[in-house]
Design a protein around this motif. Structure first.
Motif, PDB file in Angstrom:
ATOM      1  N   ALA A  54       0.813  -1.221   0.000  1.00  0.00           N
ATOM      2  CA  ALA A  54       0.000   0.000   0.000  1.00  0.00           C
ATOM      3  C   ALA A  54       0.846   1.271   0.000  1.00  0.00           C
ATOM      4  O   ALA A  54       1.696   1.468   0.864  1.00  0.00           O
ATOM      5  N   ARG A  55       0.567   2.136  -0.967  1.00  0.00           N
ATOM      6  CA  ARG A  55       1.208   3.447  -1.048  1.00  0.00           C
ATOM      7  C   ARG A  55       0.222   4.566  -0.727  1.00  0.00           C
ATOM      8  O   ARG A  55       0.640   5.662  -0.361  1.00  0.00           O
ATOM      9  N   ALA A  56      -1.059   4.294  -0.915  1.00  0.00           N
ATOM     10  CA  ALA A  56      -2.098   5.298  -0.658  1.00  0.00           C
ATOM     11  C   ALA A  56      -3.231   4.636   0.105  1.00  0.00           C
ATOM     12  O   ALA A  56      -3.882   3.717  -0.415  1.00  0.00           O
ATOM     13  N   VAL A  57      -3.451   5.077   1.340  1.00  0.00           N
ATOM     14  CA  VAL A  57      -4.457   4.475   2.224  1.00  0.00           C
ATOM     15  C   VAL A  57      -5.339   5.568   2.791  1.00  0.00           C
ATOM     16  O   VAL A  57      -4.858   6.648   3.138  1.00  0.00           O
ATOM     17  N   VAL A  58      -6.636   5.270   2.898  1.00  0.00           N
ATOM     18  CA  VAL A  58      -7.586   6.169   3.555  1.00  0.00           C
ATOM     19  C   VAL A  58      -8.092   5.499   4.820  1.00  0.00           C
ATOM     20  O   VAL A  58      -8.470   4.320   4.794  1.00  0.00           O
ATOM     21  N   GLU A  59      -8.091   6.252   5.907  1.00  0.00           N
ATOM     22  CA  GLU A  59      -8.606   5.746   7.186  1.00  0.00           C
ATOM     23  C   GLU A  59      -9.737   6.652   7.660  1.00  0.00           C
ATOM     24  O   GLU A  59      -9.561   7.864   7.775  1.00  0.00           O
ATOM     25  N   SER A  68      -3.743   3.812  12.784  1.00  0.00           N
ATOM     26  CA  SER A  68      -2.878   4.549  11.851  1.00  0.00           C
ATOM     27  C   SER A  68      -1.455   4.027  11.915  1.00  0.00           C
ATOM     28  O   SER A  68      -0.795   3.815  10.888  1.00  0.00           O
ATOM     29  N   LEU A  69      -0.936   3.853  13.126  1.00  0.00           N
ATOM     30  CA  LEU A  69       0.422   3.324  13.305  1.00  0.00           C
ATOM     31  C   LEU A  69       0.556   1.945  12.680  1.00  0.00           C
ATOM     32  O   LEU A  69       1.549   1.651  12.005  1.00  0.00           O
ATOM     33  N   CYS A  70      -0.449   1.103  12.903  1.00  0.00           N
ATOM     34  CA  CYS A  70      -0.411  -0.255  12.359  1.00  0.00           C
ATOM     35  C   CYS A  70      -0.378  -0.222  10.833  1.00  0.00           C
ATOM     36  O   CYS A  70       0.366  -0.977  10.200  1.00  0.00           O
ATOM     37  N   LEU A  71      -1.164   0.657  10.247  1.00  0.00           N
ATOM     38  CA  LEU A  71      -1.182   0.785   8.788  1.00  0.00           C
ATOM     39  C   LEU A  71       0.152   1.300   8.264  1.00  0.00           C
ATOM     40  O   LEU A  71       0.719   0.748   7.306  1.00  0.00           O
ATOM     41  N   LEU A  81      -0.647   8.000   4.246  1.00  0.00           N
ATOM     42  CA  LEU A  81      -1.907   7.677   4.905  1.00  0.00           C
ATOM     43  C   LEU A  81      -2.750   8.939   5.025  1.00  0.00           C
ATOM     44  O   LEU A  81      -2.322   9.927   5.639  1.00  0.00           O
ATOM     45  N   THR A  82      -3.937   8.915   4.431  1.00  0.00           N
ATOM     46  CA  THR A  82      -4.908   9.999   4.597  1.00  0.00           C
ATOM     47  C   THR A  82      -5.892   9.564   5.666  1.00  0.00           C
ATOM     48  O   THR A  82      -6.595   8.560   5.498  1.00  0.00           O
ATOM     49  N   THR A  83      -5.922  10.277   6.780  1.00  0.00           N
ATOM     50  CA  THR A  83      -6.763   9.867   7.895  1.00  0.00           C
ATOM     51  C   THR A  83      -7.709  10.993   8.288  1.00  0.00           C
ATOM     52  O   THR A  83      -7.313  12.150   8.392  1.00  0.00           O
ATOM     53  N   ILE A  84      -8.982  10.636   8.479  1.00  0.00           N
ATOM     54  CA  ILE A  84     -10.055  11.611   8.654  1.00  0.00           C
ATOM     55  C   ILE A  84     -10.697  11.451  10.030  1.00  0.00           C
ATOM     56  O   ILE A  84     -11.008  10.331  10.454  1.00  0.00           O
ATOM     57  N   ASP A  85     -10.899  12.565  10.701  1.00  0.00           N
ATOM     58  CA  ASP A  85     -11.594  12.527  11.996  1.00  0.00           C
ATOM     59  C   ASP A  85     -12.234  13.887  12.257  1.00  0.00           C
ATOM     60  O   ASP A  85     -11.651  14.931  11.920  1.00  0.00           O
ATOM     61  N   VAL A  86     -13.386  13.865  12.872  1.00  0.00           N
ATOM     62  CA  VAL A  86     -14.083  15.115  13.168  1.00  0.00           C
ATOM     63  C   VAL A  86     -13.495  15.824  14.383  1.00  0.00           C
ATOM     64  O   VAL A  86     -13.671  17.027  14.560  1.00  0.00           O
ATOM     65  N   ARG A 104       7.924  10.408   9.101  1.00  0.00           N
ATOM     66  CA  ARG A 104       8.036  11.768   8.589  1.00  0.00           C
ATOM     67  C   ARG A 104       6.646  12.392   8.445  1.00  0.00           C
ATOM     68  O   ARG A 104       5.682  11.683   8.116  1.00  0.00           O
ATOM     69  N   PRO A 105       6.523  13.688   8.667  1.00  0.00           N
ATOM     70  CA  PRO A 105       5.233  14.358   8.509  1.00  0.00           C
ATOM     71  C   PRO A 105       4.604  14.155   7.126  1.00  0.00           C
ATOM     72  O   PRO A 105       3.380  14.149   6.988  1.00  0.00           O
ATOM     73  N   THR A 106       5.451  13.955   6.112  1.00  0.00           N
ATOM     74  CA  THR A 106       4.943  13.768   4.750  1.00  0.00           C
ATOM     75  C   THR A 106       4.270  12.409   4.552  1.00  0.00           C
ATOM     76  O   THR A 106       3.629  12.192   3.511  1.00  0.00           O
ATOM     77  N   ARG A 107       4.413  11.506   5.520  1.00  0.00           N
ATOM     78  CA  ARG A 107       3.797  10.188   5.407  1.00  0.00           C
ATOM     79  C   ARG A 107       2.315  10.207   5.769  1.00  0.00           C
ATOM     80  O   ARG A 107       1.603   9.226   5.508  1.00  0.00           O
ATOM     81  N   THR A 108       1.849  11.277   6.387  1.00  0.00           N
ATOM     82  CA  THR A 108       0.451  11.334   6.809  1.00  0.00           C
ATOM     83  C   THR A 108      -0.218  12.620   6.346  1.00  0.00           C
ATOM     84  O   THR A 108       0.410  13.678   6.288  1.00  0.00           O
TER      85      THR A 108
END
Length: 210
Positions: A54-59, A68-71, A81-86, A104-108
């Motif tokens: 996986a190079r592009a993941v949505v959570e 997120s860490l596990c992914l 990793l693109t991760t969404i939360d309200v 790295r910050p660029t990973r998320t």
């Protein structure tokens, strides 16, 4: 037989030992009132992310960053990793976990907002994996959006698919249980995917896009 299954489940949950970074992320989540995926589920997510390279993941639903860490640990070293939360506070805790783990910050890419507002803005067929958690009443919409986002061969993973054993109990007819049960039925009969329900954690429903 039931006792044997319970013992096997407990053994499987403890098969992969979590490190201090994950344990501290869990503790932050507990303090914020958001629970992370169970250890067996986390390990499965790591393996699935690695299996598809996986190079592009949505959570959906960042929480304190446990899943997120596990992914991230299973994803390609350059994956994002693109991760969404309200809840902004949840994502702040997750970012602390990412930094502690050395990512790295660029990973998320953390996006604050309602998933049903954010997901439609993401690109069709551009993701290797979509992980669904959070608001159970929205699971059908999350799954529909997730299938749209996946490339061929991509993986959709739905957490808490057994809902503390309630989904497997035919006597349970409350709205939340019925919703999750129906999501499983829909994916099982959807010709676009191959699906399996894994009895790890609180149940992980996994589908692969054809």
């Amino acid at each position: 037989m039931i006792a044997d299954k319970a013992q096997s489940w407990a053994y499987a949950e403890e098969f992969v030992i979590e490190d201090e970074v994950l344990l501290q992320a869990r503790e932050r989540g507990a303090q914020l009132g958001c629970h992370g995926v169970q250890p067996g589920t986390g390990a499965a997510l790591t393996v699935l992310a690695a299996a598809v390279g996986a190079r592009a993941v949505v959570e959906v639903a960042t929480g304190a960053g446990v899943a997120s860490l596990c992914l991230l640990r299973g994803m390609h070293p350059d994956g994002v990793l693109t991760t969404i939360d309200v809840e902004v506070e949840h994502q702040r805790a997750a970012k602390e976990a990412f930094a502690q783990a050395g990512f790295r910050p660029t990973r998320t890419r953390t996006i604050s907002g309602r998933p049903l507002d954010v997901l439609p803005r993401l690109t069709d067929g551009a993701y290797d994996m979509v992980v669904v958690s959070g608001e159970k009443s929205a699971f059908p919409e999350y799954v529909d959006q997730g299938l749209r986002l996946l490339r061929s061969g991509g993986v959709l993973a739905v957490d808490e698919a057994l809902l503390h054993g309630q989904v497997a109990d035919p006597a349970r007819r409350d709205e939340t249980t019925t919703t999750i049960r129906e999501v499983g039925r829909r994916l099982r009969s959807d010709d676009r995917v191959l699906s399996v329900l894994l009895p790890v954690g609180d149940g992980l429903l996994v589908s692969v896009r054809r």
